[in-house]
Design a protein around this motif. Structure first.
Motif, PDB file in Angstrom:
ATOM      1  N   GLY A  26      15.110 -29.941  -3.405  1.00  0.00           N
ATOM      2  CA  GLY A  26      14.256 -29.099  -4.245  1.00  0.00           C
ATOM      3  C   GLY A  26      15.031 -28.567  -5.428  1.00  0.00           C
ATOM      4  N   ARG A  27      14.371 -27.736  -6.220  1.00  0.00           N
ATOM      5  CA  ARG A  27      15.047 -27.118  -7.360  1.00  0.00           C
ATOM      6  C   ARG A  27      16.127 -26.165  -6.861  1.00  0.00           C
ATOM      7  N   ILE A  28      17.290 -26.236  -7.468  1.00  0.00           N
ATOM      8  CA  ILE A  28      18.408 -25.370  -7.054  1.00  0.00           C
ATOM      9  C   ILE A  28      18.318 -24.093  -7.878  1.00  0.00           C
ATOM     10  N   THR A  29      17.392 -23.234  -7.465  1.00  0.00           N
ATOM     11  CA  THR A  29      17.142 -21.956  -8.138  1.00  0.00           C
ATOM     12  C   THR A  29      17.074 -20.863  -7.083  1.00  0.00           C
ATOM     13  N   MET A  30      17.123 -19.606  -7.528  1.00  0.00           N
ATOM     14  CA  MET A  30      17.191 -18.509  -6.562  1.00  0.00           C
ATOM     15  C   MET A  30      15.955 -18.434  -5.676  1.00  0.00           C
ATOM     16  N   GLN A  31      14.805 -18.902  -6.163  1.00  0.00           N
ATOM     17  CA  GLN A  31      13.580 -18.893  -5.360  1.00  0.00           C
ATOM     18  C   GLN A  31      13.727 -19.741  -4.098  1.00  0.00           C
ATOM     19  N   LYS A  32      14.538 -20.799  -4.195  1.00  0.00           N
ATOM     20  CA  LYS A  32      14.651 -21.761  -3.097  1.00  0.00           C
ATOM     21  C   LYS A  32      15.745 -21.414  -2.084  1.00  0.00           C
ATOM     22  N   GLY A  33      16.542 -20.380  -2.372  1.00  0.00           N
ATOM     23  CA  GLY A  33      17.554 -19.930  -1.420  1.00  0.00           C
ATOM     24  C   GLY A  33      18.678 -20.911  -1.134  1.00  0.00           C
ATOM     25  N   PRO A  34      19.225 -21.617  -2.138  1.00  0.00           N
ATOM     26  CA  PRO A  34      20.252 -22.627  -1.860  1.00  0.00           C
ATOM     27  C   PRO A  34      21.527 -22.035  -1.264  1.00  0.00           C
ATOM     28  N   GLU A  35      21.861 -20.784  -1.616  1.00  0.00           N
ATOM     29  CA  GLU A  35      23.089 -20.184  -1.088  1.00  0.00           C
ATOM     30  C   GLU A  35      23.021 -19.986   0.426  1.00  0.00           C
ATOM     31  N   PHE A  36      21.801 -19.808   0.964  1.00  0.00           N
ATOM     32  CA  PHE A  36      21.658 -19.641   2.412  1.00  0.00           C
ATOM     33  C   PHE A  36      21.876 -20.981   3.126  1.00  0.00           C
ATOM     34  N   PHE A  37      21.517 -22.070   2.442  1.00  0.00           N
ATOM     35  CA  PHE A  37      21.792 -23.406   2.987  1.00  0.00           C
ATOM     36  C   PHE A  37      23.299 -23.647   3.056  1.00  0.00           C
ATOM     37  N   VAL A  38      24.016 -23.247   2.005  1.00  0.00           N
ATOM     38  CA  VAL A  38      25.479 -23.395   1.998  1.00  0.00           C
ATOM     39  C   VAL A  38      26.109 -22.532   3.090  1.00  0.00           C
ATOM     40  N   ASP A  39      25.605 -21.313   3.256  1.00  0.00           N
ATOM     41  CA  ASP A  39      26.118 -20.425   4.308  1.00  0.00           C
ATOM     42  C   ASP A  39      25.908 -21.041   5.689  1.00  0.00           C
ATOM     43  N   ALA A  40      24.709 -21.598   5.913  1.00  0.00           N
ATOM     44  CA  ALA A  40      24.417 -22.225   7.211  1.00  0.00           C
ATOM     45  C   ALA A  40      25.313 -23.440   7.433  1.00  0.00           C
ATOM     46  N   ALA A  41      25.520 -24.229   6.365  1.00  0.00           N
ATOM     47  CA  ALA A  41      26.394 -25.406   6.472  1.00  0.00           C
ATOM     48  C   ALA A  41      27.809 -24.988   6.858  1.00  0.00           C
ATOM     49  N   THR A  42      28.275 -23.909   6.265  1.00  0.00           N
ATOM     50  CA  THR A  42      29.621 -23.404   6.569  1.00  0.00           C
ATOM     51  C   THR A  42      29.746 -23.065   8.046  1.00  0.00           C
ATOM     52  N   GLN A  43      28.733 -22.408   8.597  1.00  0.00           N
ATOM     53  CA  GLN A  43      28.764 -22.044  10.018  1.00  0.00           C
ATOM     54  C   GLN A  43      28.728 -23.274  10.921  1.00  0.00           C
TER      55      GLN A  43
END
Length: 420
Positions: free
Chosen positions: A251-268
């Motif tokens: 999807g669009r890599i914008t704040m509406q889509k929550g990409p930073e939470f995906f990166v956080d989950a990937a890190t875990q």
């Protein structure tokens, strides 16, 4: 019933979900025997599927009279419009727009995208709408998203026909609750002066009623759907050479889509296993920030950025994925999980997405609950029975969600406003 629809994009030239939804809805509505659709976009490219509608390009609609030879019109318009239609439109220019910058056909040029001067293009589009509305006969006007609301209002003002606006997203979704006052004003003006409002989810309906102060009786929810896969797409197979499980954000890599939470989950997840790869497919204003975040977390070796994908590429990515994740902070609907489930990909979505209202065979978490998201990713990748259940039951569920049903609900709205 004949509808004059104003949109901003249409496949195969799409930049987000709006074009996909416009295509699916119009195709579903066209299955009604007495339904005709005139679909206006700023700039058609000539390769759009027009088998079920008539497409009109704002960039091919003259607003200034020019004495154009037939051969010139034919050479300039042959891919996108019958030259005779150009002359027909030229007969309905209603004001002196010579002060505007136009080309040799007397038409305003449009980018067909979302340029920096988007407000200027929106205004120009509304001017062209006046010529189009005066040229064709129709029963109802339908405007998709804020960019087309001024065009819809102009068409309504010159014809007196009822206007339905379709809210695919609001400025509150795009800005995480800090709306641009100009865009908010355009949205509110459209809502205040239209005859009915269609929203893509109850979540969006609630926003429209509470934040735009609309009466509840004026707002109807019509959930989006998904187009059946073509045999060609069905036959696509997983890309070879990737032994690990693949988890995808698309999807669009914008704040509406929550990409930073995906990166956080990937890190875990990657702190527990190195048998999983993560893909962020798409583009947007947060892409550079996400690349830096992935590097800072030390997971770049297991994290990939594809850039923007379109058409077949989207399905190649999905068919090669083991999990799809949509961690949106505020998602009016979200068609991509439906597309993932069509491809048999177990999906994780946020409760803050409109599609969570109609999807059941998915895992739902709050966008901010990174631990729950990471646990869900790890579980699907680790337990084959869980993955198989979500794959099979998800596919069954999606096959029952059709644009034809959505089209019938839109038609009910048309009948209501036309005969009221």
């Amino acid at each position: 019933m004949r509808a004059l629809m104003f949109g901003w994009e249409f496949p195969p030239h799409i930049l987000g979900g709006l074009g996909t939804a416009s295509y699916g809805l119009t195709k579903g509505m066209a299955k009604q025997n007495d339904m005709e659709i005139l679909f206006v976009i700023p700039k058609p490219w000539g390769d759009e599927d027009q088998s079920f509608l008539t497409m009109i390009g704002a960039n091919n609609t003259p607003v200034v009279w020019r004495d154009v030879p037939w051969e010139t019109a034919k050479s300039r318009l042959e891919k996108c419009m019958d030259p005779q239609e150009y002359y027909h439109l030229r007969d309905h220019i209603y004001a002196d727009f010579n002060y505007m910058h136009t080309n040799e056909l007397g038409c305003i040029e449009f980018s067909g995208r979302y340029p920096n001067n988007i407000l200027e293009e929106t205004n120009n589009y509304s001017i062209v709408a006046g010529v189009i509305a005066r040229t064709y006969s129709f029963d109802v006007i339908h405007a998709h998203d804020w960019l087309t609301y001024p065009a819809g209002l102009h068409a309504k003002s010159v014809t007196g026909k009822p206007l339905v606006i379709h809210v695919h997203a609001t400025e509150f979704d795009r800005s995480r609750g800090k709306p641009n006052p100009v865009v908010y004003g355009i949205e509110k003006d459209g809502m205040d002066h239209c005859d009915h409002i269609i929203c893509v989810s109850d979540l969006t309906r609630k926003t429209v009623i509470e934040n735009y102060h609309q009466p509840h009786w004026k707002v109807t929810t019509v959930h989006n759907a998904v187009e059946p896969l073509s045999p060609e797409i069905e036959a696509l197979e997983r890309l070879s050479g990737v032994p690990e499980k693949v988890v995808t954000f698309l999807g669009r890599i914008t704040m509406q889509k929550g990409p930073e939470f995906f990166v956080d989950a990937a890190t875990q997840v990657l702190s527990k296993t190195d048998h999983i790869r993560f893909v962020m497919a798409g583009s947007g204003d947060m892409m550079d920030q996400m690349i830096r975040l992935v590097a800072d977390r030390g997971i770049a070796g297991k994290f990939h950025f594809t850039g923007f994908l379109r058409g077949r590429q989207v399905y190649e990515m999905l068919k090669s994925s083991d999990v799809y994740v949509m961690p949106s902070v505020s998602e009016p609907f979200g068609i991509s999980p439906l597309e993932a489930m069509q491809c048999g990909v177990p999906s994780i979505i946020s409760y803050q997405s409109g599609c969570s209202e109609i999807l059941h065979n998915v895992i739902k978490t709050n966008y901010w609950d990174v631990e729950a998201m990471a646990d869900a990713i790890y579980s699907i990748c680790t337990y084959p029975a869980m993955a198989e259940y979500l794959k099979v039951e998800g596919k069954k569920e999606i096959d029952t969600i059709t644009w034809e049903d959505a089209g019938r609900k839109v038609r009910e709205v048309y009948d209501r406003v036309v005969h009221s």
